[in-house]
Design an enzyme around this catalytic site. Structure first.
Site, short mmCIF file in Angstrom:
data_model
loop_
_atom_site.label_atom_id
_atom_site.label_comp_id
_atom_site.label_asym_id
_atom_site.label_seq_id
_atom_site.Cartn_x
_atom_site.Cartn_y
_atom_site.Cartn_z
N GLU A 111 12.94 -5.45 1.67
CA GLU A 111 13.97 -5.10 0.67
C GLU A 111 13.57 -3.86 -0.13
OE1 GLU A 111 17.20 -6.84 -0.17
OE2 GLU A 111 17.11 -4.75 -0.72
N LYS B 252 7.44 2.38 3.14
CA LYS B 252 8.44 3.01 4.03
C LYS B 252 7.83 3.42 5.37
CE LYS B 252 9.50 5.76 0.51
NZ LYS B 252 9.86 5.86 -0.88
N GLY C 186 7.18 9.53 -13.67
CA GLY C 186 6.68 8.79 -12.51
C GLY C 186 7.71 8.57 -11.42
N LYS D 248 15.01 7.37 3.85
CA LYS D 248 15.76 6.15 3.54
C LYS D 248 16.99 6.03 4.43
CE LYS D 248 13.80 6.03 -1.08
NZ LYS D 248 13.84 6.61 -2.42
N GLU E 86 7.63 11.82 -5.98
CA GLU E 86 6.55 11.59 -5.03
C GLU E 86 5.35 12.45 -5.44
OE1 GLU E 86 6.95 9.40 -2.12
OE2 GLU E 86 8.61 8.91 -3.44
N THR F 189 0.85 -1.19 0.00
CA THR F 189 0.00 0.00 0.00
C THR F 189 0.89 1.25 0.00
OG1 THR F 189 -0.13 -0.06 2.41
CG2 THR F 189 -1.92 -1.13 1.20
N VAL G 60 14.16 0.64 0.27
CA VAL G 60 15.28 1.44 -0.24
C VAL G 60 15.77 0.77 -1.53
CG1 VAL G 60 17.54 2.44 0.27
CG2 VAL G 60 15.97 1.95 2.14
N GLY H 40 10.12 2.05 -9.67
CA GLY H 40 9.56 1.40 -10.85
C GLY H 40 8.66 0.24 -10.45
N1 HSE Z 1 10.40 9.51 -5.33
C1 HSE Z 1 11.31 8.43 -5.10
C2 HSE Z 1 12.56 8.66 -5.94
C3 HSE Z 1 10.64 7.12 -5.45
O1 HSE Z 1 12.57 9.58 -6.77
O2 HSE Z 1 13.54 7.94 -5.76
C4 HSE Z 1 11.29 5.89 -4.86
O3 HSE Z 1 11.29 5.88 -3.45
#
Ligand code: HSE
Length: 338
Positions: A149, A125, A206, A224, A209, A96, A152, A321
């Site tokens: 996993e 996260k 994409g 992270k 965030e 989710t 991060v 991705g």
């Molecule tokens: N917005 C994050 C990035 C997505 O650009 O790395 C992955 O956590």
């Protein structure tokens, strides 16, 4: 043993997990002795489907392709907890969306599974950043496993490398590019693109965030780092205690000047354990072109881990991705099944 998989959250990542499971059923059995049934899929938008004998994944994926929902399959009634119980799931894949304030709904799903002895893998996260100690204790008390996993570097196996690959090494330092959006933007700005246009392109791809402030001001990388501090060093570094500078003040001219001096500007997320106090930071740094991180361009992530026995080890791979993060869930499920 047949792994009975429940999936909470069937957006891009959850759907990718189902696709990979479906495509690779034979290969997973032959190569890894891994057998599975998907017994429950629950998604706020697509609906809820459940079958303790195993859902027809082909039909579920076809329904999603045609209608973006599970409306072509019988709808399952009940709360998530009831359905988890009735489904006979042995493992929960939790995908989710991240909420860093409450951890919900992932936190509730993960607690429901672990308290029943059902192992969990998550890419979320929120619960890991907010409740790591509680969840690991809950897993232990109930004889379940908890894997994460994908929190991060998506499916790029940093966590597995740190727990298994470099077992026996003392880790002195980690420095990495852990946010794809900002690395993409810095790369494009290095090619002459303006900040706003570079951000718009990262959003269109994409990477960013929902609120890209989280990326450009370094919050995503700081979360992270905070998670890695806890997982790898057992140290609590709340996100707001990570020293944090984003890329909002970096200009194409600065990147150009660094390049002329044989350097690259990168948003570096780091943990330095060489002193008694663990230092956690996110900051734009000029690094020499000869360093492995200098050549990491676009949305790619990378991390250099400095250890005593191996010196520097650098891991490079995708950090986001749909299929890449679906792989994080799959890899965890296979490892936990061993
Ligand atoms: N917005 C994050 C990035 C997505 O650009 O790395 C992955 O956590």
């Amino acid at each position: 043993m047949i792994n009975k998989i429940a999936l909470a959250g069937c957006g891009n990542v959850g759907t990718a997990l189902l696709e990979i499971l479906h495509e690779k059923k034979g290969e997973l059995r032959e190569k890894y002795g891994f057998e599975y049934k998907v017994v429950l899929v629950s998604d706020l938008m697509k609906g809820v489907i459940m079958n303790p004998e195993g859902l027809d994944l082909g039909a579920a994926l076809e329904s999603v392709r045609e209608t973006r929902t599970f409306e072509k399959l019988p709808h399952a009634e009940g709360t998530f907890e009831e359905l988890l119980e009735r489904s006979g799931a042995t493992v929960l894949a939790e995908g989710t969306p991240t909420n860093l304030k409450t951890g919900e709904p992932g936190l509730t799903h993960i607690r429901a599974a672990l308290s029943r002895g059902i192992s969990v893998t998550t890419t979320n996260k929120g619960p890991i950043a907010l409740a790591f100690d509680e969840l690991t204790a809950l897993a232990k008390a109930n004889g379940a496993q908890l894997s994460y996993e994908g929190v991060v570097m998506s499916g790029t196996p940093l966590i597995d490398m740190m727990k298994n690959g470099v077992a026996g090494c003392s880790v002195l330092k980690l420095e990495g590019i852990l946010n794809g959006t900002t690395n993409f933007m810095l790369t494009k700005m290095g090619e002459g693109m303006e900040y706003g246009a570079a951000l718009a392109e990262a959003q269109a791809l994409g990477y960013a965030e929902a609120d890209p402030t989280g990326d450009v001001e370094g919050w995503d990388a700081a979360v992270k780092v905070s998670i890695l501090a806890k997982i790898l060093f057992g140290t609590d570094v709340p996100v707001d205690k990570v020293e944090r500078t984003g890329i909002t003040k970096v200009t194409p001219a600065q990147i150009e000047e660094a390049k002329n001096n044989g350097r690259a500007v990168k948003l570096i997320a780091g943990l330095d354990a060489s002193d008694a106090q663990l230092r956690a930071y996110v900051e734009p740094k000029e690094i020499p072109a000869s360093h492995p991180l200098a050549s990491i361009n676009g949305g790619t992530n990378a991390i250099t881990v400095t250890t005593d026995n191996l010196g520097d080890v650098t891991l490079i791979g995708p950090g986001a991705g749909r299929r890449e993060t679906g792989q994080a869930l799959l890899g965890d499920i296979i490892r936990m099944s061993r």
